[in-house]
Write an enzyme that holds these catalytic residues in place. Structure first.
Site, PDB file in Angstrom:
ATOM      1  N   GLY A 131       0.836  -1.210   0.000  1.00  0.00           N
ATOM      2  CA  GLY A 131       0.000   0.000   0.000  1.00  0.00           C
ATOM      3  C   GLY A 131       0.861   1.247   0.000  1.00  0.00           C
ATOM      4  O   GLY A 131       0.979   1.930   1.029  1.00  0.00           O
ATOM      5  N   SER A 133       1.235   3.509  -3.333  1.00  0.00           N
ATOM      6  CA  SER A 133       0.682   4.533  -4.230  1.00  0.00           C
ATOM      7  C   SER A 133      -0.690   5.036  -3.781  1.00  0.00           C
ATOM      8  O   SER A 133      -1.483   4.284  -3.221  1.00  0.00           O
ATOM      9  CB  SER A 133       0.540   3.956  -5.639  1.00  0.00           C
ATOM     10  OG  SER A 133       1.756   3.413  -6.062  1.00  0.00           O
ATOM     11  N   SER A 165      -1.982  -4.094  -6.054  1.00  0.00           N
ATOM     12  CA  SER A 165      -2.065  -5.412  -6.688  1.00  0.00           C
ATOM     13  C   SER A 165      -2.511  -6.460  -5.679  1.00  0.00           C
ATOM     14  O   SER A 165      -1.963  -6.536  -4.573  1.00  0.00           O
ATOM     15  CB  SER A 165      -0.700  -5.815  -7.249  1.00  0.00           C
ATOM     16  OG  SER A 165      -0.187  -4.824  -8.095  1.00  0.00           O
ATOM     17  N   GLU A 249      12.750  -4.619  -4.853  1.00  0.00           N
ATOM     18  CA  GLU A 249      11.722  -4.747  -5.883  1.00  0.00           C
ATOM     19  C   GLU A 249      12.292  -4.545  -7.280  1.00  0.00           C
ATOM     20  O   GLU A 249      11.728  -5.026  -8.259  1.00  0.00           O
ATOM     21  CB  GLU A 249      10.615  -3.706  -5.607  1.00  0.00           C
ATOM     22  CG  GLU A 249       9.436  -3.827  -6.551  1.00  0.00           C
ATOM     23  CD  GLU A 249       8.305  -2.836  -6.266  1.00  0.00           C
ATOM     24  OE1 GLU A 249       8.394  -2.100  -5.271  1.00  0.00           O
ATOM     25  OE2 GLU A 249       7.355  -2.818  -7.055  1.00  0.00           O
TER      26      GLU A 249
HETATM   27  C1  LIG Z   1       1.257  -3.454 -12.892  1.00  0.00           C
HETATM   28  C2  LIG Z   1       1.376  -2.449 -11.769  1.00  0.00           C
HETATM   29  C3  LIG Z   1       1.321  -2.889 -10.460  1.00  0.00           C
HETATM   30  C4  LIG Z   1       1.383  -1.964  -9.410  1.00  0.00           C
HETATM   31  N1  LIG Z   1       1.274  -2.435  -8.137  1.00  0.00           N
HETATM   32  C5  LIG Z   1       1.317  -1.574  -7.108  1.00  0.00           C
HETATM   33  C6  LIG Z   1       1.130  -2.057  -5.772  1.00  0.00           C
HETATM   34  O1  LIG Z   1       0.912  -3.245  -5.541  1.00  0.00           O
HETATM   35  N2  LIG Z   1       1.179  -1.157  -4.761  1.00  0.00           N
HETATM   36  C7  LIG Z   1       1.401   0.167  -4.987  1.00  0.00           C
HETATM   37  O2  LIG Z   1       1.472   0.900  -4.005  1.00  0.00           O
HETATM   38  N3  LIG Z   1       1.546   0.650  -6.234  1.00  0.00           N
HETATM   39  C8  LIG Z   1       1.496  -0.176  -7.311  1.00  0.00           C
HETATM   40  N4  LIG Z   1       1.613   0.312  -8.598  1.00  0.00           N
HETATM   41  C9  LIG Z   1       1.696   1.746  -8.810  1.00  0.00           C
HETATM   42  C10 LIG Z   1       3.018   2.265  -9.345  1.00  0.00           C
HETATM   43  O3  LIG Z   1       4.047   2.146  -8.423  1.00  0.00           O
HETATM   44  C11 LIG Z   1       2.780   3.702  -9.789  1.00  0.00           C
HETATM   45  O4  LIG Z   1       1.850   3.673 -10.855  1.00  0.00           O
HETATM   46  C12 LIG Z   1       4.048   4.379 -10.263  1.00  0.00           C
HETATM   47  O5  LIG Z   1       4.909   4.597  -9.188  1.00  0.00           O
HETATM   48  C13 LIG Z   1       3.761   5.712 -10.994  1.00  0.00           C
HETATM   49  O6  LIG Z   1       2.968   6.538 -10.210  1.00  0.00           O
HETATM   50  P1  LIG Z   1       1.651   7.242 -10.800  1.00  0.00           P
HETATM   51  O7  LIG Z   1       0.812   6.176 -11.432  1.00  0.00           O
HETATM   52  O8  LIG Z   1       1.066   8.083  -9.733  1.00  0.00           O
HETATM   53  O9  LIG Z   1       2.156   8.162 -11.995  1.00  0.00           O
HETATM   54  P2  LIG Z   1       2.707   9.655 -11.874  1.00  0.00           P
HETATM   55  O10 LIG Z   1       3.644   9.744 -10.736  1.00  0.00           O
HETATM   56  O11 LIG Z   1       1.548  10.589 -11.912  1.00  0.00           O
HETATM   57  O12 LIG Z   1       3.543   9.778 -13.217  1.00  0.00           O
HETATM   58  C14 LIG Z   1       2.937  10.089 -14.489  1.00  0.00           C
HETATM   59  C15 LIG Z   1       4.051  10.344 -15.479  1.00  0.00           C
HETATM   60  O13 LIG Z   1       4.836  11.482 -15.077  1.00  0.00           O
HETATM   61  C16 LIG Z   1       6.210  11.142 -14.963  1.00  0.00           C
HETATM   62  N5  LIG Z   1       6.833  11.816 -13.819  1.00  0.00           N
HETATM   63  C17 LIG Z   1       6.339  11.897 -12.554  1.00  0.00           C
HETATM   64  N6  LIG Z   1       7.202  12.560 -11.763  1.00  0.00           N
HETATM   65  C18 LIG Z   1       8.257  12.905 -12.544  1.00  0.00           C
HETATM   66  C19 LIG Z   1       9.496  13.597 -12.286  1.00  0.00           C
HETATM   67  N7  LIG Z   1       9.799  14.070 -11.086  1.00  0.00           N
HETATM   68  N8  LIG Z   1      10.342  13.754 -13.327  1.00  0.00           N
HETATM   69  C20 LIG Z   1      10.062  13.268 -14.560  1.00  0.00           C
HETATM   70  N9  LIG Z   1       8.904  12.609 -14.857  1.00  0.00           N
HETATM   71  C21 LIG Z   1       8.015  12.439 -13.861  1.00  0.00           C
HETATM   72  C22 LIG Z   1       6.225   9.631 -14.716  1.00  0.00           C
HETATM   73  O14 LIG Z   1       7.445   9.061 -15.126  1.00  0.00           O
HETATM   74  C23 LIG Z   1       5.050   9.177 -15.588  1.00  0.00           C
HETATM   75  O15 LIG Z   1       5.453   9.017 -16.920  1.00  0.00           O
HETATM   76  C24 LIG Z   1       1.534  -0.577  -9.669  1.00  0.00           C
HETATM   77  C25 LIG Z   1       1.593  -0.133 -10.998  1.00  0.00           C
HETATM   78  C26 LIG Z   1       1.491  -1.036 -12.050  1.00  0.00           C
HETATM   79  C27 LIG Z   1       1.523  -0.526 -13.465  1.00  0.00           C
END
Ligand SMILES: Cc1cc2nc3c(=O)[nH]c(=O)nc-3n(C[C@H](O)[C@H](O)[C@H](O)COP(=O)(O)OP(=O)(O)OC[C@H]3O[C@@H](n4cnc5c(N)ncnc54)[C@H](O)[C@@H]3O)c2cc1C
Length: 391
Positions: A131, A133, A165, A249
């Site tokens: 937990g 994100s 997940s 991870e």
């Molecule tokens: C298959 C899968 C399983 C997952 N499982 C889990 C889970 O079990 N538990 C959990 O907690 N999370 C999980 N996640 C979430 C995952 O860790 C996040 O989606 C990821 O960290 C990106 O965060 P966000 O989706 O908020 O995107 P954002 O942070 O909003 O990013 C959007 C875009 O902006 C870019 N960006 C953001 N900040 C910057 C910066 N400072 N500089 C340059 N570019 C930037 C990113 O690279 C991306 O392209 C999972 C994701 C996937 C796809």
């Protein structure tokens, strides 16, 4: 620069080779009997399979015996992970506990938490989710807004997690939350709590993938009571703990092998092709696989408590970020190579394994460079280490 890790070639020790044969024979038996039907794209959740893997001592295998482990080396664990990925085995039930939450509990957890959870994870009976994100806090994890307020005997937790997940199947999850208001540093005042997913006030809601697959969830926490003894490590030290977990991870074979079975099917399909494009593609993919494997193996060796005595507590975050960044691009290259070499219209219902796997990996290809840290964030982390902070 990377002085903690020796990236030179390494030979796996004899016990690891013997173990590989055992794991391979077990998996062949499961596949041949039709008890597991490999899918690519997502690791499947199969509690029965997890219990069988546990019965062989392959979950928590590096942990101390008193917590249900086998005290085997990280290189042996590496071999088990490789073999599971090579046939896309359904490991989701134990993946997080074995790789992340278990080691984190070992490192930071109280004796009570270790005894309560580690043997159950190793027996394949307790599943964990992560937990971290939240809406508005994925890449920028320090922005989490889930809050835990101190009450007698514990904490009251309120907030929302997303992309969690397998939360709909897991028993508990690690929750990163704010336990004291933000002062100067955003990285202070965060803590990790173990929250039971059936606790009053917890609601798990599905977020379906575009192919209908239920893997993700939103988890709502509404004034959930969490006893004091479910705090992992120190109150306020959550940031340090969670970032050391991310290194685990990001460095393993699951960061470059999730599409590997498609590569082996591609090679089978091409046979002894004279097409120079086919030879060039397969040669390049095989060469890159070898380089990535060597990097990942070197980190696994460094993580081994016995080998790591000389660099105890070393931060391998940058090395792990390199493996994940290069590895997840490599996974896509396999899919892209297969797609360009074989002019077919893949469907997930195809009887032919290659066609089915190509369809499954095409749909899921975008996830690899997002989960566990996006490409842009990893590259920032690597650049900071190489170049130093921006002036
Ligand atoms: C298959 C899968 C399983 C997952 N499982 C889990 C889970 O079990 N538990 C959990 O907690 N999370 C999980 N996640 C979430 C995952 O860790 C996040 O989606 C990821 O960290 C990106 O965060 P966000 O989706 O908020 O995107 P954002 O942070 O909003 O990013 C959007 C875009 O902006 C870019 N960006 C953001 N900040 C910057 C910066 N400072 N500089 C340059 N570019 C930037 C990113 O690279 C991306 O392209 C999972 C994701 C996937 C796809």
């Amino acid at each position: 620069m990377f002085d903690h890790v020796d990236f030179s070639s390494l030979e796996l020790p004899a016990p690891a080779q013997t173990l590989r044969d055992e794991v391979r024979a077990f998996l062949k038996g499961e596949v041949d009997a039709g008890r597991i039907r490999p899918h690519l794209g997502h690791t499947e959740f199969n509690a029965e399979f997890t219990r069988k893997v546990a019965a062989r001592g392959w979950i928590g295998m590096t942990w101390p015996r008193r917590y249900g482990g086998q005290e085997r080396s990280y290189l042996e664990r590496f071999v088990v992970t490789e073999e599971m990925l090579a046939v896309a085995a359904p490991c989701a039930a134990h993946w997080f506990g074995d790789r992340q939450t278990g080691p984190s509990l070992l490192r930071h957890g109280s004796e009570k938490l270790k005894e309560q959870f580690l043997p159950a994870i190793a027996r394949g009976e307790c599943y964990f989710a992560l937990g971290m994100s939240e809406p508005g806090a994925g890449s920028d994890l320090a922005a989490v807004r889930t809050r835990a307020d101190k009450v007698p005997g514990g904490w009251r937790v309120t907030g929302q997690k997303v992309w969690t997940s397998w939360a709909h199947k897991a028993h508990a999850f690690f929750v990163l939350c704010r336990t004291s208001p933000e002062t100067g540093s955003r990285h202070e005042g965060l803590s990790q709590l173990v929250v039971m997913l059936d606790a009053p006030g917890v609601t798990v809601r599905a977020v379906r993938f575009m192919n209908g697959h239920h893997h993700f969830n939103e988890v709502f926490l509404d004034n959930v009571f969490v006893p004091d003894d479910m705090v992992v490590g120190e109150v306020g030290a959550g940031w340090k703990q969670v970032t050391s977990e991310l290194a685990l991870e990001r460095s393993g074979p699951e960061r470059y092998m999730t599409t590997y079975p498609l590569l082996t099917e591609l090679v089978r399909r091409l046979g002894r092709s004279d097409d120079p494009r086919a030879r060039e593609t397969v040669g390049r993919l095989a060469g890159r696989f070898w380089a990535l494997r060597r990097m990942s193996l070197a980190i696994a060796k460094t993580l081994d408590p016995a080998a790591a005595a000389s660099h105890a507590g070393a931060d391998l975050a940058t090395e792990a970020a390199l493996v994940k960044d290069m590895g997840t691009f490599y996974e896509r290259e396999i899919v892209e190579g297969a797609r360009l070499l074989c002019e077919i219209e893949p469907t997930p219902e195809a009887a032919d394994t290659f066609e089915r796997w190509l369809a499954e990996t095409l749909v899921c290809a975008p996830v690899a460079t997002i989960r566990g840290g996006t490409t842009q964030v990893l590259r920032t982390l690597i650049a900071r280490r190489l170049l130093g902070p921006l002036k």
